[in-house]
Scaffold this motif. Structure first.
Motif, short mmCIF file in Angstrom:
data_model
loop_
_atom_site.label_atom_id
_atom_site.label_comp_id
_atom_site.label_asym_id
_atom_site.label_seq_id
_atom_site.Cartn_x
_atom_site.Cartn_y
_atom_site.Cartn_z
N MET A 123 0.88 -1.01 -0.06
CA MET A 123 -0.04 -0.06 -0.05
C MET A 123 0.85 1.42 0.01
N ASP A 124 0.54 2.02 -0.95
CA ASP A 124 1.26 3.38 -1.22
C ASP A 124 0.96 4.61 -0.20
N ASN A 125 1.53 4.63 1.11
CA ASN A 125 1.18 5.53 2.25
C ASN A 125 1.78 6.92 1.86
N ARG A 126 0.81 7.76 1.51
CA ARG A 126 1.50 9.07 1.28
C ARG A 126 1.16 9.98 2.50
N TYR A 127 1.86 11.03 2.93
CA TYR A 127 1.57 11.61 4.23
C TYR A 127 1.83 13.08 4.00
N GLN A 128 1.05 13.93 5.00
CA GLN A 128 1.05 15.33 4.93
C GLN A 128 1.42 15.76 6.24
N LEU A 129 1.76 16.87 6.40
CA LEU A 129 1.80 17.66 7.73
C LEU A 129 0.96 18.77 7.94
N TYR A 130 0.09 18.64 8.98
CA TYR A 130 -0.83 19.70 9.02
C TYR A 130 -0.48 20.59 10.05
N VAL A 131 -0.34 21.74 9.73
CA VAL A 131 0.26 23.03 10.79
C VAL A 131 -0.87 23.83 10.96
N GLN A 132 -0.80 24.37 12.39
CA GLN A 132 -1.78 25.06 12.83
C GLN A 132 -1.17 26.18 13.84
N HIS A 133 -1.77 27.54 13.48
CA HIS A 133 -1.04 28.63 14.68
C HIS A 133 -2.36 29.58 14.62
N LYS A 134 -2.66 29.81 15.84
CA LYS A 134 -3.86 30.44 16.21
C LYS A 134 -5.01 30.12 15.19
N ASN A 135 -5.44 31.09 14.36
CA ASN A 135 -6.76 30.74 13.60
C ASN A 135 -6.17 30.18 12.20
N GLU A 136 -5.10 30.20 11.98
CA GLU A 136 -4.47 29.69 10.60
C GLU A 136 -4.00 28.43 10.65
N PHE A 140 -2.48 25.28 7.64
CA PHE A 140 -1.90 24.98 6.21
C PHE A 140 -1.61 23.62 6.29
N THR A 141 -1.61 22.66 5.27
CA THR A 141 -1.09 21.56 4.94
C THR A 141 0.11 21.47 4.00
N PRO A 201 4.86 28.24 19.29
CA PRO A 201 3.08 28.26 19.16
C PRO A 201 2.42 27.38 18.10
N PHE A 202 3.04 26.73 17.40
CA PHE A 202 2.56 25.80 16.37
C PHE A 202 2.28 24.49 16.74
N SER A 203 1.04 23.88 16.39
CA SER A 203 0.67 22.59 16.60
C SER A 203 0.91 22.14 15.20
N LEU A 204 1.34 20.71 15.22
CA LEU A 204 1.24 20.08 14.05
C LEU A 204 0.89 18.61 14.14
N ARG A 205 0.29 18.07 13.07
CA ARG A 205 0.06 16.62 13.08
C ARG A 205 0.44 16.04 11.98
N LEU A 206 0.92 14.60 12.07
CA LEU A 206 1.00 13.87 10.84
C LEU A 206 -0.11 13.35 10.34
N VAL A 207 -0.48 13.43 9.23
CA VAL A 207 -1.65 12.68 8.80
C VAL A 207 -1.37 11.92 7.40
N ARG A 208 -2.16 11.02 7.27
CA ARG A 208 -1.86 10.31 5.91
C ARG A 208 -2.92 10.86 4.80
#
Length: 547
Positions: A1-14, A16-17, A90-97
């Motif tokens: 299975m070809d698992n591609r990943y993204q990094l979801y970054v959040q700061h205050k009300n903004e 981006f992926t 101040p940044f929150s990050l999540r690794l998402v598939r």
């Protein structure tokens, strides 16, 4: 299975992926970073994200002062699972598939229209005038859903789907793997599951199954469900079965797109038992098989990941317990140590103890390779050294005995570089044997730095023979720095090595620092040199100062 990943970054009300297009990601405030986080609390080069040989994403800090939290736990390195909460400043990050591209469209209100093949007449299917499912259809769908929901192994999925769809009279259900669109069908098409298999372990279908190239090509090219039919007047038409002159209908839909091609669910049945909503119903079943497959694969990945993480963490704790914790063995010898394997456990070796003749014994070594095999050899080396030191304090004899034992136990092409030293804290007399290891650096009271000794001995485990002992009389205030090649062979993004000269330059600039600060400076310089590149080898840095 070809698992591609993204990094979801959040700061205050903004938010981006970022798509992770490479397996080495640098995170920091600098413009050159792959993931740029503009905040004062973020260092210019703060952390790196990379894939380890186990396929896991690893997040580690670039410098000792960098602060990273994963699931509210602070640390230097973490193995990230999708969904873990990462906090950097101040940044929150999540690794998402990445959501896998859906290859199954919503059930159509009418089937795909016309399919043409050179060896078959034009086959058409009239638009569905009654798209709503009957009660009987919903009951059958519910039965198939329950049967798939009870599966625990993805290897049983296709067999069960074929078994459920092949229950009707004179019906056969298959799963056919076809190659990618740029490869001819004949080159790689094969049946991987079918409903006429009595024994699920059997993979060879009955000899009377024939598959329409027209249908497979239509599904492969359009990634959609299709249907085709042949009447009794077309006796030369081969869809799936040719043992019957009755009109037949074929339904086919994609269920999984893999790196090697496309898995197609393929059903052939008599036309008289195929209602007008056959293609719509079949499309729903195919979608269900696709979703069940994803669920089972993710469940298996989570189970395997937890088991792997547990085993690696246990090995890491065992190796950590073997690393010296008590460094202040003599009041007049300052000692600092940094040890970090490249793969959570590793083959670097470092030891400190007091000999029976009241000398400080120190050792830094490097087993070829990385990971669990090297860690096993490292643990064996420590056990041998500690045992022999109880009876002998002559470094030449100690290494000779260890070398003899290793020559009989190491695998081919494996060897160990090792520097074993004995320092008399009363008079500064240093006696050591260097078996093919990096030359130690001598730091004078004035701050000058030079390599000590000469490479006169082979590494352990290569050949038997006597080792040459070297001696040096240290002056008050002089120090030693020993490293493994994880420092000198640190690789930058441009494929350059950190090297001995960079090491000497770094130590010279920090030569008057306490050993603890000196070790941190050396480790930080190598990390800065690597930049976004992950640590490729185990790292050991040991600093001694006779005061």
């Amino acid at each position: 299975m070809d698992n591609r990943y993204q990094l979801y970054v959040q700061h205050k009300n903004e938010a981006f992926t970022i798509k992770l297009l490479t397996e080495n990601i640098l995170i920091g405030r600098d413009a050159e970073c792959d993931v740029r986080l503009s905040a004062d609390a973020v260092l210019p080069r703060h952390a790196r994200l990379f894939r380890d040989p186990f396929g896991r994403w690893v997040l580690e800090t670039v410098r000792a002062e960098a602060v990273v939290y994963v699931n509210d736990i602070q640390g230097e390195a973490f193995s990230l699972r999708p969904g873990d909460r990462v906090r950097i400043g101040p940044f929150s990050l999540r690794l998402v598939r990445e959501v896998e591209r859906s290859i199954i469209p919503p059930p159509p209100r009418w089937p795909a229209g016309m399919i043409v093949d050179d060896d078959t007449p034009t086959l058409t299917h009239e638009p569905d005038t009654n798209p709503e499912f009957t009660i009987a259809r919903f009951k059958k769908l519910d039965k198939i859903t329950n049967s798939l929901a009870n599966l625990t192994d993805v290897g049983d999925l296709y067999i069960e789907a074929c078994r459920q769809l092949g229950r009707s009279h004179n019906t056969i259900a298959l799963v056919v793997k076809v190659p990618k669109i740029d490869v001819p069908l004949k080159a790689g098409t094969k049946i991987i599951a079918h409903s006429r298999t009595a024994d699920h372990s059997e993979s060879v279908p009955p000899p009377n199954i024939h598959i329409s190239r027209t249908v497979l090509e239509a599904v492969r090219s359009k990634k959609t469900a299709v249907s085709a039919s042949a009447g009794a007047e077309h006796t030369d038409v081969r869809l799936s079965l040719t043992d019957d002159l009755a009109p037949r209908i074929v339904l086919a839909a994609p269920v999984a797109e893999t790196r090697t091609g496309l898995d197609i669910l393929y059903v052939d049945q008599p036309a008289y038992i195929a209602p007008v909503d056959a293609l719509g119903f079949f499309s729903v079943v195919a979608r269900m098989v696709n979703l069940t497959r994803k669920t089972l694969i993710m469940a298996e990945e989570r189970t395997e990941r937890r088991l792997l993480d547990h085993q690696i963490e246990t090995a890491k704790q065992i190796q950590s317990n073997l690393t010296p914790k008590e460094l202040d063995l003599f009041d007049n010898v300052e000692v600092a140590l940094h040890y970090k394997p490249a793969l959570w456990v590793g083959g670097d070796y470092c030891d400190l103890c007091v000999s029976s003749d009241n000398r400080l014994v120190f050792a830094v070594g490097d087993v070829t390779g990385k990971g669990l095999p090297a860690a096993m050899v490292m643990a064996n080396l420590q056990a041998m050294l500690r045992s022999i030191l109880q009876f002998n304090t002559n470094p030449q004899i100690v290494l000779g005995k260890i070398n003899d034992m290793l020559s009989n136990t190491l695998l081919d092409a494996m060897f160990i570089t090792l520097l074993l030293g004995f320092l008399n804290p009363e008079n500064g007399e240093l006696e050591y044997v260097n078996a093919g290891h990096e030359l130690p650096l001598l730091i004078s009271r004035s701050g000058s730095v030079r390599q000590l000794g000469a490479p006169v001995n082979c590494p352990l485990g290569i050949q038997k023979g006597a080792f040459e002992v070297q001696r040096y009389l240290m002056s008050r205030g002089e120090g030693l720095l020993l490293v493994s090649d994880g420092i000198t062979e640190s690789i930058s993004a441009s494929a350059e090595l950190f090297g001995v000269q960079n090491l000497i330059k770094t130590v010279s600039a920090a030569s008057r620092q306490h050993p603890r600060s000196l070790v941190d400076t050396v480790v930080g310089a190598a990390s800065e040199f690597r930049g976004q590149m992950p640590q490729s080898d185990d790292i050991t840095v040991l600093a001694l100062k006779w005061i």
